[in-house]
Design a protein around this motif. Structure first.
Motif, PDB file in Angstrom:
ATOM      1  N   TRP A   1       0.653  -1.196   0.348  1.00  0.00           N
ATOM      2  CA  TRP A   1       0.170  -0.051   0.348  1.00  0.00           C
ATOM      3  C   TRP A   1       0.812   1.558  -0.181  1.00  0.00           C
ATOM      4  O   TRP A   1       0.254   2.125  -0.998  1.00  0.00           O
TER       5      TRP A   1
ATOM      6  N   ARG B   1      -2.122   4.342  -4.845  1.00  0.00           N
ATOM      7  CA  ARG B   1      -3.758   4.912  -4.770  1.00  0.00           C
ATOM      8  C   ARG B   1      -3.998   4.297  -6.024  1.00  0.00           C
ATOM      9  O   ARG B   1      -4.474   4.464  -7.302  1.00  0.00           O
ATOM     10  N   GLU B   2      -5.030   3.419  -5.506  1.00  0.00           N
ATOM     11  CA  GLU B   2      -6.182   2.335  -6.182  1.00  0.00           C
ATOM     12  C   GLU B   2      -7.379   3.376  -7.278  1.00  0.00           C
ATOM     13  O   GLU B   2      -7.101   3.470  -7.715  1.00  0.00           O
ATOM     14  N   ALA B   3      -7.295   4.366  -5.999  1.00  0.00           N
ATOM     15  CA  ALA B   3      -8.869   5.116  -7.611  1.00  0.00           C
ATOM     16  C   ALA B   3      -8.062   5.689  -8.435  1.00  0.00           C
ATOM     17  O   ALA B   3      -8.641   5.510  -9.525  1.00  0.00           O
ATOM     18  N   ARG B   4      -6.719   5.762  -8.686  1.00  0.00           N
ATOM     19  CA  ARG B   4      -6.523   7.130  -9.631  1.00  0.00           C
ATOM     20  C   ARG B   4      -5.505   5.615 -10.416  1.00  0.00           C
ATOM     21  O   ARG B   4      -4.828   6.737 -11.805  1.00  0.00           O
TER      22      ARG B   4
ATOM     23  N   GLY C   1     -12.447   5.666  -4.224  1.00  0.00           N
ATOM     24  CA  GLY C   1     -11.239   5.652  -3.097  1.00  0.00           C
ATOM     25  C   GLY C   1     -10.531   4.158  -2.962  1.00  0.00           C
ATOM     26  O   GLY C   1     -10.760   3.607  -4.237  1.00  0.00           O
ATOM     27  N   GLU C   2     -10.360   3.937  -1.708  1.00  0.00           N
ATOM     28  CA  GLU C   2      -8.865   3.140  -1.278  1.00  0.00           C
ATOM     29  C   GLU C   2      -9.731   1.420  -1.152  1.00  0.00           C
ATOM     30  O   GLU C   2     -10.389   1.774  -0.281  1.00  0.00           O
ATOM     31  N   ASN C   3      -9.398   0.710  -1.192  1.00  0.00           N
ATOM     32  CA  ASN C   3      -9.202  -0.732  -0.599  1.00  0.00           C
ATOM     33  C   ASN C   3     -11.027  -1.365  -0.775  1.00  0.00           C
ATOM     34  O   ASN C   3     -11.917  -1.764   0.120  1.00  0.00           O
ATOM     35  N   THR C   4     -11.243  -0.996  -2.299  1.00  0.00           N
ATOM     36  CA  THR C   4     -12.029  -0.763  -1.988  1.00  0.00           C
ATOM     37  C   THR C   4     -12.588  -2.556  -2.428  1.00  0.00           C
ATOM     38  O   THR C   4     -13.957  -3.492  -2.717  1.00  0.00           O
ATOM     39  N   LYS C   5     -12.045  -3.340  -2.690  1.00  0.00           N
ATOM     40  CA  LYS C   5     -11.880  -5.185  -3.273  1.00  0.00           C
ATOM     41  C   LYS C   5     -12.842  -5.129  -1.154  1.00  0.00           C
ATOM     42  O   LYS C   5     -12.772  -6.671  -1.946  1.00  0.00           O
TER      43      LYS C   5
END
Lengths: 133, 582
Positions: A49, A65-68, B465-469
């Protein structure tokens, strides 16, 4: 395996990396552009992360950053803080858990300097932070 | 799926950490319906199963999942009668030397505990169980004699949702029906030390542990698991927006507050709804529920909160059609799993049920100028510095990104809260990075800056956002509506709602339970009646003059029509002659 920009990181210091099911907190050194732990390369198979590579004066941080679908790299130095408003800096000393001290070169305490700024709504918000020892 | 069948040949009593009531040297733990809920691992602590990696759940009476449905119906008609169910399985003995009571399992009763083990270990486990002849204490006439057997538990679970081979599914809704308390340990939660939902990451982890197939485990890692929230009205309930509050209109509701010195002349007081879940908060009459928790004590002596058994939690899994079908097939073959803390002690036992599957939603335009965005789960956002972003403006930015209109919206109302997320991660002993995030229930009301409507379809239900999984960042949007007054009613979460396939055996077991409970109820009522006549009987009035035959017949017809009148008369006689605790 994750990639870092070795020229941005301190040559020798401590790595703190958060993975989905593990935490790595180890001394490291950069030799010939490679990140080494106890003299050898060893990377977990998964992307972390976030990772922090820091020493007394500098921290190099990468946050995925997962969102972008991007990664954010930041280098923060103690020198930058010398020119900042001291009222917007807050330093906290944190003891390291005993289980990590067994590794020998891990310091007993870490220092976290939080940098604040004023928002558009005139509230104090955390802008960033730097880990050091 | 395997189970350990326990048949009590003699009475069985054992020391347990779970105490039902004071004054008992040994007690039999029961669930809130009155059925014995036996911690088999604790009972067999002197003779543990010598096979590593085995997990034994709590033992319940045979046919438990069918019996609880009947017992739940009975409880609606006869509240607070769990004692009548308990006495069907448990006997009491008074120990004069100690001045305390012992509760023991009655002889000739059967219980089943699910056991998770590898197929190749079944022979060794079966051989070991055959050698166990006694459990618990052997004194005061309690022999502790039992017969243990390993058995297969096929056909115990609910009907599977049939997947249509012509559909291309993108999501699967499942339910987790708890049969023992489950602690999803959250040491930093406000109020309780358990999450009030099942984190998506935890459900994924438990499903992975059921499979030895690495390809299947890798597949699960690719799929997205939402949090499993409390189920009610046959639906997955969502958090009530934090902006909503209830008004206490009844002075009696202020009883507790008055004791702290609040002004008694004020009747209307507002209370924000927290940890409340509802099917639809937009209705004029809104029912909401709060998950029920209880305290459990684990082997290491720690006390923690746990979600009460009987409740069901629904979640959604997202993936490709192939992944959905593979997961559905897997759940059908592995309906039992354990989740949370102390599963090796039997806690967290649950049955999985597939509730439905959906194809990709057909796009329908939902134009709106003004709309609400609610966080259904805790939402982790990162700004361009990589720092946690937990302001309403940060959520707005994410919404604009999803709608493709950066800077096109403005906030006209908001009610948000911040939650410190310790990056719950099953299987990892250390804490993760602490990230401040928007708490579930946070809501913003937004409006387009140019006054033109925007299509809400992309954000009607999505993840940001983050950690959606792992279930974070679930949001829902709907057109803004102005409802100033609405009526809200808190209801208890429904329990034991799993659909069970009916069989002749289950029908007979359920009918037998109902009959036994009603007979016990009738007996207690008849003997209470006899107490009133005891004084006259002791003065010498003959029985034939005392016995109210017509009244007893009317009572028999009410509770157990067709019961032999001689049996009822015998109960009446016993009530006259012996000091009875009714």
């Amino acid at each position: 395996m994750f990639e870092i920009s070795p020229e941005k990181a301190p040559a020798r210091g401590i790595l703190l990396a958060y993975f989905s099911d593990a935490l790595v907190f180890e001394p490291y050194e950069i030799r010939d552009g490679r990140l080494l732990f106890d003299g050898c390369e060893a990377y977990p198979d998964q992307l972390p992360w976030e990772i922090h590579l820091f020493d007394r004066d500098t921290e190099y941080r990468i946050v995925w950053r997962e969102a972008r679908k991007d990664r954010i790299e930041r280098v923060m130095t103690k020198q930058e803080e010398e020119s900042m408003d001291p009222d917007l800096l807050y330093t906290e000393i944190m003891p390291v858990k005993e289980e990590y001290l067994k590794k020998g070169t891990i310091p007993e305490q870490l220092s976290v300097t939080t940098r604040y700024r004023w928002s558009e709504q005139d509230t104090l918000v955390m802008q960033n932070y730097r880990i050091s020892f | 799926m395997y189970g350990i069948r326990i048949r009590t040949i003699g009475e069985v009593a054992f020391q347990s950490r779970m105490k039902m009531s004071s004054g008992y040297h040994c007690d039999v733990p029961v669930d809130h319906l009155g059925f014995p809920c036996l911690p088999l691992t604790e009972m067999m602590k002197d003779t543990p199963i010598p096979v590593p990696g085995v997990q034994v759940g709590f033992a319940h009476p045979e046919g438990y999942m069918g019996l609880v449905r009947e017992a739940s119906d009975l409880e609606e008609r006869f509240p607070n009668d769990r004692e009548l169910i308990r006495v069907l399985f448990v006997s009491e003995h008074f120990i004069a030397e100690r001045g305390t009571y012992i509760r023991a399992l009655k002889s000739d009763r059967s219980f089943v505990a699910p056991i998770r083990c590898r197929k190749e270990d079944t022979e060794a486990i079966s051989s070991f169980l055959r050698t166990v002849k006694r459990i618990g204490m052997t004194e005061e006439g309690i022999t502790g004699e039992v017969e243990l057997k390993l058995c297969e538990l096929d056909g115990e679970t609910g009907a599977a949702f049939p997947l249509n081979r012509l559909c291309c599914y993108t999501s699967l809704e499942y339910a987790v029906h708890l049969i023992t308390p489950a602690c999803l340990y959250a040491p930093y939660e406000d109020g309780t030390s358990t999450y009030l939902y099942l984190p998506g990451a935890e459900v994924r982890k438990e499903l992975k542990s059921l499979s030895e197939n690495e390809a299947f485990s890798a597949m699960l890692e690719e799929m997205a698991f939402s949090h499993a929230t409390i189920s009610g009205e046959g639906k997955r309930l969502i958090p009530v927006p934090l902006c909503m509050s209830v008004v206490k209109l009844d002075p009696e509701q202020l009883h507790c507050r008055l004791s702290t010195g609040k002004d008694p002349s004020r009747i209307e007081q507002e209370v924000t709804l927290t940890n409340a879940y509802t099917a639809d908060f937009r209705k004029h009459f809104m029912r909401y529920t709060k998950p029920v928790t209880e305290r459990i004590s684990t082997r290491d002596g720690s006390l923690c909160d746990a979600l009460q058994a009987g409740q069901a939690f629904r979640g959604i899994v997202y993936g490709t059609d192939e992944q959905i079908r593979a997961l559905a097939g897997f759940i059908r073959e592995h309906p039992y799993f354990s989740i949370g803390k102390a599963t090796d002690e039997g806690y967290g036992g649950a049955y999985l049920e597939i509730c439905g599957a959906e194809e990709e939603a057909i796009r329908t335009e939902e134009p709106a100028v003004c709309f609400d965005v609610v966080c259904v789960s805790d939402t982790l956002l990162l700004n361009d510095e990589g720092m946690p972003a937990c302001r309403a403006e940060d959520l707005l930015r994410e919404v604009e990104e999803h709608l493709g209109i950066p800077g096109g919206l403005e906030i006209i109302g908001k009610y948000t809260d911040v939650y410190k997320d310790f990056h719950y991660c099953p299987g990892r002993e250390q804490d993760g990075p602490v990230i401040r995030c928007l708490k579930a229930g946070s809501v913003i009301r937004v409006r387009t800056r140019n006054g033109k409507p925007v299509d809400l379809f992309p954000i009607r239900h999505c993840f940001v956002g983050e950690n959606t999984k792992n279930g974070y960042g679930e949001i829902s949007a709907c057109s803004a509506g102005n409802l100033y007054y609405r009526v809200a009613e808190q209801v208890a979460p429904p329990q034991y709602t799993m659909e069970m396939p009916m069989s002749y055996v289950k029908a007979q077991q359920g009918a037998s339970l109902v009959l036994s409970v009603l007979k016990e109820k009738l007996k207690s009522v008849v003997q209470a009646l006899a107490i009133l006549d005891r004084t006259e009987y002791q003065k010498g009035v003959p029985l034939r003059e005392l016995i109210p035959t017509d009244l007893l017949q009317m009572m028999t017809e009410t509770y157990v029509p067709g019961l032999d009148p001689e049996i009822v008369a015998q109960w009446y006689r016993e009530g006259l002659e012996v000091e009875q605790d009714v």
